[in-house]
Design an enzyme around this catalytic site. Structure first.
Site, PDB file in Angstrom:
ATOM      1  N   ASP A   1       0.666  -2.368  12.494  1.00  0.00           N
ATOM      2  CA  ASP A   1       1.227  -2.714  11.032  1.00  0.00           C
ATOM      3  C   ASP A   1       1.550  -4.314  11.009  1.00  0.00           C
ATOM      4  OD1 ASP A   1       3.058  -3.584   8.859  1.00  0.00           O
ATOM      5  OD2 ASP A   1       3.008  -1.300   8.285  1.00  0.00           O
TER       6      ASP A   1
ATOM      7  N   ARG B   1       0.990  -1.103  -0.065  1.00  0.00           N
ATOM      8  CA  ARG B   1      -0.114  -0.016   0.016  1.00  0.00           C
ATOM      9  C   ARG B   1       0.793   1.250  -0.034  1.00  0.00           C
ATOM     10  NH1 ARG B   1      -4.273   1.409   4.413  1.00  0.00           N
ATOM     11  NH2 ARG B   1      -2.691   1.932   5.789  1.00  0.00           N
TER      12      ARG B   1
ATOM     13  N   THR C   1      -0.674   7.597  -0.962  1.00  0.00           N
ATOM     14  CA  THR C   1      -2.030   7.703  -1.687  1.00  0.00           C
ATOM     15  C   THR C   1      -2.823   6.780  -1.064  1.00  0.00           C
ATOM     16  OG1 THR C   1      -1.313   5.842  -3.247  1.00  0.00           O
ATOM     17  CG2 THR C   1      -1.071   8.153  -3.987  1.00  0.00           C
TER      18      THR C   1
ATOM     19  N   ASP D   1       4.941  -5.476   9.626  1.00  0.00           N
ATOM     20  CA  ASP D   1       6.228  -4.980  10.646  1.00  0.00           C
ATOM     21  C   ASP D   1       6.218  -5.945  11.672  1.00  0.00           C
ATOM     22  OD1 ASP D   1       7.150  -3.507   8.768  1.00  0.00           O
ATOM     23  OD2 ASP D   1       6.330  -1.630   9.623  1.00  0.00           O
TER      24      ASP D   1
HETATM   25  C1  PRP Z   1      -1.122  -3.797   4.825  1.00  0.00           C
HETATM   26  C2  PRP Z   1      -2.148  -5.396   5.101  1.00  0.00           C
HETATM   27  C3  PRP Z   1      -3.001  -5.310   3.824  1.00  0.00           C
HETATM   28  C4  PRP Z   1      -3.220  -3.636   3.607  1.00  0.00           C
HETATM   29  C5  PRP Z   1      -4.449  -3.252   3.913  1.00  0.00           C
HETATM   30  O1  PRP Z   1      -0.045  -4.418   3.849  1.00  0.00           O
HETATM   31  O2  PRP Z   1      -1.452  -6.429   5.229  1.00  0.00           O
HETATM   32  O3  PRP Z   1      -2.200  -5.982   2.698  1.00  0.00           O
HETATM   33  O4  PRP Z   1      -1.990  -3.144   4.344  1.00  0.00           O
HETATM   34  O5  PRP Z   1      -4.649  -2.071   3.630  1.00  0.00           O
HETATM   35  P1  PRP Z   1      -5.983  -1.486   2.549  1.00  0.00           P
HETATM   36  O6  PRP Z   1      -6.982  -2.365   2.981  1.00  0.00           O
HETATM   37  O7  PRP Z   1      -5.944  -0.256   2.974  1.00  0.00           O
HETATM   38  O8  PRP Z   1      -5.321  -1.868   1.275  1.00  0.00           O
HETATM   39  P2  PRP Z   1       1.175  -3.438   3.480  1.00  0.00           P
HETATM   40  O9  PRP Z   1       0.768  -2.555   2.527  1.00  0.00           O
HETATM   41  O10 PRP Z   1       1.558  -2.600   4.673  1.00  0.00           O
HETATM   42  O11 PRP Z   1       2.182  -4.254   2.922  1.00  0.00           O
HETATM   43  P3  PRP Z   1       3.049  -5.586   3.840  1.00  0.00           P
HETATM   44  O12 PRP Z   1       1.990  -6.536   3.947  1.00  0.00           O
HETATM   45  O13 PRP Z   1       4.078  -5.745   2.624  1.00  0.00           O
HETATM   46  O14 PRP Z   1       3.603  -4.920   5.023  1.00  0.00           O
HETATM   47  N1  URA Z   2      -2.111  -2.217   7.152  1.00  0.00           N
HETATM   48  C1  URA Z   2      -1.899  -2.597   8.283  1.00  0.00           C
HETATM   49  O1  URA Z   2      -1.011  -3.397   8.650  1.00  0.00           O
HETATM   50  N2  URA Z   2      -2.489  -2.102   9.469  1.00  0.00           N
HETATM   51  C2  URA Z   2      -3.459  -1.321   9.241  1.00  0.00           C
HETATM   52  O2  URA Z   2      -4.105  -0.851  10.400  1.00  0.00           O
HETATM   53  C3  URA Z   2      -3.753  -0.868   8.097  1.00  0.00           C
HETATM   54  C4  URA Z   2      -3.400  -1.307   7.033  1.00  0.00           C
END
Ligand code: PRP
Ligand code: URA
Length: 209
Positions: A200, A104, A108, A203
């Site tokens: 997160d 994400r 944006t 993380d």
């Molecule tokens: C996080 C989570 C989802 C997304 C949710 O991933 O694991 O995939 O955000 O957010 P959304 O519903 O607003 O799209 P992230 O982009 O942080 O990537 P990661 O899993 O690689 O940490």
């Molecule tokens: N992605 C995450 O990992 N946590 C949130 O709360 C939203 C998006």
């Protein structure tokens, strides 16, 4: 319109509270996510079709039921979805696992796709898309679209925690998709994080913060 199922079994709620707790470290967080994913899989697979087989018990011949060879595919959204795969595979070891890589964009909040690899027989499988977080819903909606574009017809979505905004987006873009959650939270904050949420997920799973 797809349904929303909140799987609020006491064991799921108990473990999710510890997952949410900021004091929970990476090792325990990972173990708990794995356990909750398994407990949720138990409920999600409730409608798997059965067929009859005849077996011989030590006492007599008997006609009993086994799962009718349904073809299932798990599709974790990278990275955080990976944390839920093993817990589900413990219950459904024959499932194939595809991957959709999305992150994400922090500015944006829109999803950026960087990787897709699915089982070759996409059209014949039922899929469960897996991600701990359904926030704006952009990532899950994009992953589901990616599967549909490659021929997938039957898709469920499984997340630990969702915001109402994410549910609305999936209902708008993919109205037939059933959504399975451990909890439906209150809202998103200004940074697109779920409140109260768990922070997160990627993380915390991988210890990158
Ligand atoms: C996080 C989570 C989802 C997304 C949710 O991933 O694991 O995939 O955000 O957010 P959304 O519903 O607003 O799209 P992230 O982009 O942080 O990537 P990661 O899993 O690689 O940490
Ligand atoms: N992605 C995450 O990992 N946590 C949130 O709360 C939203 C998006």
């Amino acid at each position: 319109m797809g349904n929303v199922f909140v799987l609020d079994h006491p064991l799921i709620q108990h473990k999710l509270t510890h997952i949410r707790d900021v004091e929970t470290g990476t090792k325990e967080f990972r173990e708990l996510v794995d356990e909750v994913a398994g407990l949720m899989a138990f409920e999600i697979t409730r409608d798997l079709p059965l067929e009859e087989v005849t077996i011989q018990t030590p006492v007599s011949e008997a006609t009993m039921k086994v799962i009718a060879g349904k073809k299932l595919g798990l599709v974790p959204i990278l990275r955080a979805g990976l944390g839920m795969v093993d817990g589900i595979l413990k219950l459904i070891p024959a499932a194939k696992v595809g991957h959709v890589g999305l992150y994400r964009d922090p500015e944006t909040l829109l999803p950026v796709e960087y990787y897709v690899k699915l089982p070759s027989d996409v059209e014949e499988r039922d899929f469960i898309v897996i991600d701990p977080m359904l926030a704006t819903g952009g990532s899950a909606a994009a992953a589901i679209m990616s599967l549909k574009n490659r021929g997938a017809k039957n898709i469920k979505l499984m997340c630990l925690v969702a915001a109402p905004e994410g549910i609305d987006l999936i209902h708008r873009d993919h109205p037939e998709v059933d959504i399975y959650l451990a909890a439906l939270d209150e809202k998103l904050n200004d940074h697109g994080y779920i409140v109260p949420g768990l922070g997160d997920a990627g993380d915390r799973l991988f210890g990158t913060k």
